[in-house]
Design an enzyme around this catalytic site. Sequence first.
Site, short mmCIF file in Angstrom:
data_model
loop_
_atom_site.label_atom_id
_atom_site.label_comp_id
_atom_site.label_asym_id
_atom_site.label_seq_id
_atom_site.Cartn_x
_atom_site.Cartn_y
_atom_site.Cartn_z
N ASP A 112 0.84 -1.20 0.00
CA ASP A 112 0.00 0.00 0.00
C ASP A 112 0.88 1.25 0.00
O ASP A 112 2.01 1.23 0.50
CB ASP A 112 -0.98 0.01 1.18
N GLU B 143 0.07 -0.81 5.96
CA GLU B 143 1.12 -0.14 6.72
C GLU B 143 0.95 1.37 6.72
O GLU B 143 1.22 2.03 7.73
CB GLU B 143 2.49 -0.52 6.14
#
Length: 397
Positions: free
Chosen positions: A78, A143
Amino acid sequence: MSTQFPTDPAANLATLIRCPSVTPAEGGALSALHEMISPMGFAVDRPVFSADGTPDIENLYARLSGNGPHLMFAGHTDVVPVGDEAAWTHPPFGAEIHDGMMYGRGAVDMKGGIACFVAAVARHLEKNGPLKGSVSLLITGDEEGPAINGTDKLLEWAAKRGETWDASVVGEPTNPNTLGDAIKIGRRGSMSADIVVHGRQGHAAYPHLADNAVRGMVTLVEALLHPAFDEGTGDFQATNLEVTTIDVGNPALNVLPARAKASFNIRFNDTWSVETLQAEIRNRLERAAGRTELRPGREEKIAFDLVWRDRPSPVFLTRNEKLTAALGASVEAVTGRKPQLTTSGGTSDGRFIKDYCPVVEFGLVGQTMHMVDERVAVADLETLTQIYQRFLEDWFS
């Protein structure tokens, strides 16, 4: 065989960048990674985790099994939002190369690290055959988000299935200036909280009839900022507390507010535990609440609430000579630089991994992470791949 294996880190990274995986969206990045590593024999799982009030997150756990020690490579696909797309010199999901630099969101944070590690494993297999042990990829899509449905739960999920690890490398962009500058062997802890001061609203011309909450807040904030909490330790820089916002919500210049709210974050070293530091902060506020310099004529203490935010991150330090020596020697052999072992910077998912095995962090140069025109030198992708490849050979030997 070479045509099947993903040995080119630049090609791997371009594939990942072209997946718009802005957190919490998977964006095709995990699917691309899945397809990339399957020819090497990785067994892949993609569990989805959920929690109330947060988006569902898809994650990836892949293992290439062998007889011997088990090394985990951890990271995330991500990325943060692109910001003003019109300000980018090259499309943020285009993976275009210009003057030796590949542009794209996630180039260094941290699709680049993943691309290089995958290439390193592929090259190792082509050169040496099967690993003398096991390698796993623990990759989250959370994250850059709240980090609730990502690495923490993925580790728990894998451990319940019987997975154990001997060591882990997190591929975050750890180098401040040049590839080979630093290996991160720990992180300071992090906590956040809110302070709310309760006063009494009144007219600015008649302060004796009111209790200005701003005066109370200034007193409390000063107590948190001075004196310093410590001077640092041999392994960690000094603890620092930063007030990140002070809000009153008062639109009238002639009205004294009855309420003021401040938020702060504190990054702390191994002088403190979560519990001892929370107690120190509470004690500072309680002592300051009795001060009257800014509240003349007031005998009552400043009325305040202290509310800790969820999930503080404890400080940790990795002491594992085999792991740090092998990675440090690989960096020095490829780059000619002896990397500094450091604990600087913010938090990472290493804070979760430390509870399962020794963990260090090493990746690309992080100067452009989260910025417009995030980019990486194509030459650095090759260098990092060579470092990872040498590390695999040394560590498994």
